[in-house]
Design an enzyme around this catalytic site. Structure first.
Site, PDB file in Angstrom:
ATOM      1  N   ARG A  41       0.820  -1.217   0.000  1.00 44.45           N
ATOM      2  CA  ARG A  41       0.000   0.000   0.000  1.00 44.45           C
ATOM      3  C   ARG A  41       0.853   1.267   0.000  1.00 44.45           C
ATOM      4  O   ARG A  41       0.411   2.310  -0.491  1.00 44.45           O
ATOM      5  CB  ARG A  41      -0.940   0.001   1.201  1.00 44.45           C
ATOM      6  N   LYS A 206     -15.466 -15.015   6.523  1.00 46.33           N
ATOM      7  CA  LYS A 206     -16.879 -14.874   6.883  1.00 46.33           C
ATOM      8  C   LYS A 206     -17.817 -14.747   5.681  1.00 46.33           C
ATOM      9  O   LYS A 206     -17.632 -13.889   4.835  1.00 46.33           O
ATOM     10  CB  LYS A 206     -17.057 -13.663   7.793  1.00 46.33           C
ATOM     11  N   GLY A 380     -12.486  -4.255   1.396  1.00 39.11           N
ATOM     12  CA  GLY A 380     -13.889  -3.849   1.519  1.00 39.11           C
ATOM     13  C   GLY A 380     -14.289  -2.877   0.420  1.00 39.11           C
ATOM     14  O   GLY A 380     -15.380  -2.967  -0.143  1.00 39.11           O
TER      15      GLY A 380
END
Ligand code: 3PG
Ligand code: MG
Length: 399
Positions: A41, A206, A380
């Site tokens: 990043r 998840k 996300g």
């Protein structure tokens, strides 16, 4: 797209101007040593920062790191990132001990043209993530006072309605940085008219995190391959026992419903690597997906699954991959992620790797980054983009 970008700002001239750059320097740190374990990043924001440096701007970089609770917390300090950023830029980066206080103001005031400063973690301030508009606005006022123009290059955070992402651009002339521009260009190809077959691989732990994107992608994709911790809830929905594997019991019915509606597009593992414990040296075996022993937990997809996924991927013209297939941080359970990643590199499809974890996996497994079409810096954020959601950071740049 009506968003102005860095070239527009450079064309106006930035020499001597303070340019506030929101970056996503939320890099993984080693729990013991605090060392940066993946600087992807930081490298991703260099094109924007270098262009501003060369143009003679006073570059003020801000970012979050981790999830501190609105107050200073040394384990989340950006100081080590300032060091690494300086190494990569080839010039020292000045570090401000706070975000909008005395240290930040004097550090910025002392910048010469072409110099770079990094402010301390945005999330050391309650106002950054506050749901209260006034509290966020007050912090945004202080932050905006440190710049004459604003560049958003924090693609990984554009889905957050935070002061530095959403409220500062309302207060300063604002543009998208090179990274944000590239990310949006690439992802909009996937939501537009992707070349077919379009195959998506989803992993990670998840199901509940991925539900919205699965719903959004099902009508669009030709194939949806599911591995990682989330596959066990799907296997349970298929009627298999999953031992002590990760399971979201309350999602089983939803997964069953998705499988029924998926028109055969969803591919699940046919074998898994099942272990005695969540540990690098745990005893383990490959077992059929319908034969996981009651005392064992699945920590990776098995070789037959990898072969099946690879065959589906070899047909693809467009690929999106988010989420590891297993616990790739442990060598015994890394083969699924490695196998899928290698299969992607072997196709001539346009491939996009989305997400902090899968991007980190590519680098941690020593795979050649250049054999992927694009490695997104947003986890996300890229999923929410594909869901078609309005992203607060992008919306703010459009105004
Ligand atoms: C990320 O790592 O996903 C981004 O930096 C955003 O961080 P967050 O999920 O803590 O908002
Ligand atoms: Mg995240």
């Amino acid at each position: 797209m009506t968003i102005r970008n860095l070239d527009d700002l450079l064309a106006e001239g930035v020499s001597g101007r303070r340019v506030l750059v929101r970056a996503d320097l939320n890099v993984p740190l080693d729990k013991q040593t605090g060392d940066i374990t993946d600087d992807g990043r930081i490298r991703a924001v260099l094109p924007t920062l270098s262009a501003l440096v060369q143009a003679g701007a006073k570059v003020v970089v801000c970012s979050h790191l981790g999830r501190p609770k609105g107050a200073p917390d040394p384990q989340f300090s950006l100081r080590p990132v300032a060091g690494r950023l300086g190494e990569l830029l080839g010039a020292p980066v000045r570090f401000a001990e706070d975000t909008v206080g005395d240290s930040a103001r004097s550090t910025v005031a002392d910048l010469a043209d072409g110099q770079v400063a990094l402010l301390e973690n945005l999330r050391f301030n309650k106002g950054e993530t506050s749901k209260d508009e006034a509290e966020r606005g007050a912090f945004a006022d202080q932050l905006a006072a440190l710049g004459d123009a604003y560049v958003d290059d924090a693609f990984g955070a554009v889905h957050r309605k935070h002061a530095s992402v959403h409220d500062v651009p309302a207060r300063l002339p604002h543009v998208a940085g090179r990274l944000v521009l590239r990310e949006v260009e690439v992802l909009s190809k996937l939501t537009g008219a992707p070349e077919r077959p379009y195959v998506v691989v989803l992993g990670g732990s998840k199901v509940s995190d991925k539900l919205a994107v699965i719903e959004a992608l099902l009508p669009t994709v030709d194939r949806l391959l599911i591995g990682g911790g989330m596959c066990f809830t799907f296997l349970k929905a298929q009627g298999h026992e999953v031992g002590t594997s990760l399971l979201e019991e309350e999602m089983v019915e939803t997964c069953r419903n998705l499988l029924e509606r998926s028109a055969g597009k969803i591919m699940l593992p046919v074998d898994v690597v099942a272990a005695d414990a969540f540990a690098p040296d745990a005893a383990h075996d490959t077992v059929p997906a319908d034969g996981i022993p009651s005392h064992r937990l699945g920590l990776d997809i098995g070789p037959e699954t990898v072969a099946g996924f690879a065959a589906a991927l070899s047909q693809a013209k467009t690929i999106f991959w988010n989420g590891p297939m297993g616990v790739f941080e442990m060598a015994a359970f890394a083969n699924g992620t490695r196998g899928v990643a290698e299969a992607i590199t072997k196709t001539d499809a346009f491939s996009v790797v989305g997400g902090g974890d899968s991007a980190a996996a590519v680098r941690a497994l020593g795979l050649d980054e250049s054999s992927f079409g694009h490695i997104s810096t947003g986890g996300g954020a890229s999923l929410e983009y594909l869901e078609g959601k309005t992203l607060p950071g992008i919306a703010a740049l459009e105004n």
